[in-house]
Design an enzyme around this catalytic site. Structure first.
Site, short mmCIF file in Angstrom:
data_model
loop_
_atom_site.label_atom_id
_atom_site.label_comp_id
_atom_site.label_asym_id
_atom_site.label_seq_id
_atom_site.Cartn_x
_atom_site.Cartn_y
_atom_site.Cartn_z
CG ASP A 35 33.21 46.09 33.87
OD1 ASP A 35 34.23 46.31 33.52
OD2 ASP A 35 32.71 45.39 33.29
CD GLU A 76 43.26 41.66 46.82
OE1 GLU A 76 44.33 42.44 47.56
OE2 GLU A 76 42.38 41.28 47.67
CG ASP A 105 42.54 44.86 39.32
OD1 ASP A 105 41.49 45.25 39.40
OD2 ASP A 105 42.96 43.82 38.51
#
Length: 217
Positions: free
Chosen positions: A124, A199, A160
């Site tokens: 997270d 992803e 990311d």
């Protein structure tokens, strides 16, 4: 979903345990001591995955490495149920699932030097600045985690979120028992980490994925 509930009812007793039940001092009525060799019925290298989500990559990596035991820790019940479905569909026996707090598990139950590796993929990001203190990858946590790795054991991180990647880089650089696997800050996605639907969505939305790999000295 109904399918997830059926998977939970059928497979949780075999594959799953509550973190609270494997800690020292757990109530006698529910206690299941932390004992991976007993859970798997063998002694094998043990890799811990923190935040397995719906288990897409967990199941794929377990199938690709049957000689390794995989311990997935997750709090999201529908995600665990989906992972149970994947394990049953693939006939995998080298995965066990723990529901609860991985930080508590590492601190209170996992012996030092007992893990072959730890994987933390897309934790997270807590993107708001005022919430960043809630991020998992902080120096005290990485210090505990590193102590649970065997010498030569690995820590593999992926995110990311660019600023979280930089935080991971700084935190791991500050842990003296970790050495980076590359002179470069980021690695290309290793072959052993499957590219998940999550992803692919991040890439479609223009967010670069960064992998970091370290080994314990």
């Amino acid at each position: 979903t109904e399918g997830q509930q059926r998977a939970w009812d059928r497979w949780w007793p075999e594959y799953g345990r509550e973190v609270a039940d494997v800690l020292p001092g757990a109530p006698q009525s529910t206690a299941q001591p932390y004992d991976p060799p007993a859970w798997f019925g063998r002694s094998a290298p043990l890799v811990l995955e923190i935040g397995s989500g719906t288990g897409e990559s967990t199941a794929a990596m377990a199938a690709a490495a049957p000689e390794v035991d995989h311990l997935a820790v997750e709090v999201f019940e529908p995600g665990i149920a989906r992972l149970l479905m994947r394990l049953a569909e693939a006939g995998l026996t080298n995965v066990r699932v723990l529901r609860g707090d991985a930080v508590v598990l590492l601190r209170e139950a996992v012996p030092e030097g007992s893990l072959e590796g730890v994987r933390i993929y897309f934790p997270d990001p807590w993107p708001k600045r005022r919430h960043r203190k809630r991020r998992l990858v902080q120096l005290p946590f990485v210090a505990v985690l590193t102590s649970r790795l065997r010498p030569g054991g690995f820590l593999h991180l992926a995110t990311d979120w660019a600023d979280y990647a930089l935080q991971m880089l700084d935190v791991c650089a500050a842990e003296p028992r970790l050495r980076t696997a590359s002179d470069a800050d980021w690695l290309p996605r290793p072959d052993w980490r499957p590219q998940t639907k999550f992803e692919r969505r991040a890439l479609d939305e223009g967010r670069r994925v960064r992998d970091l790999l370290y080994y314990r000295t």
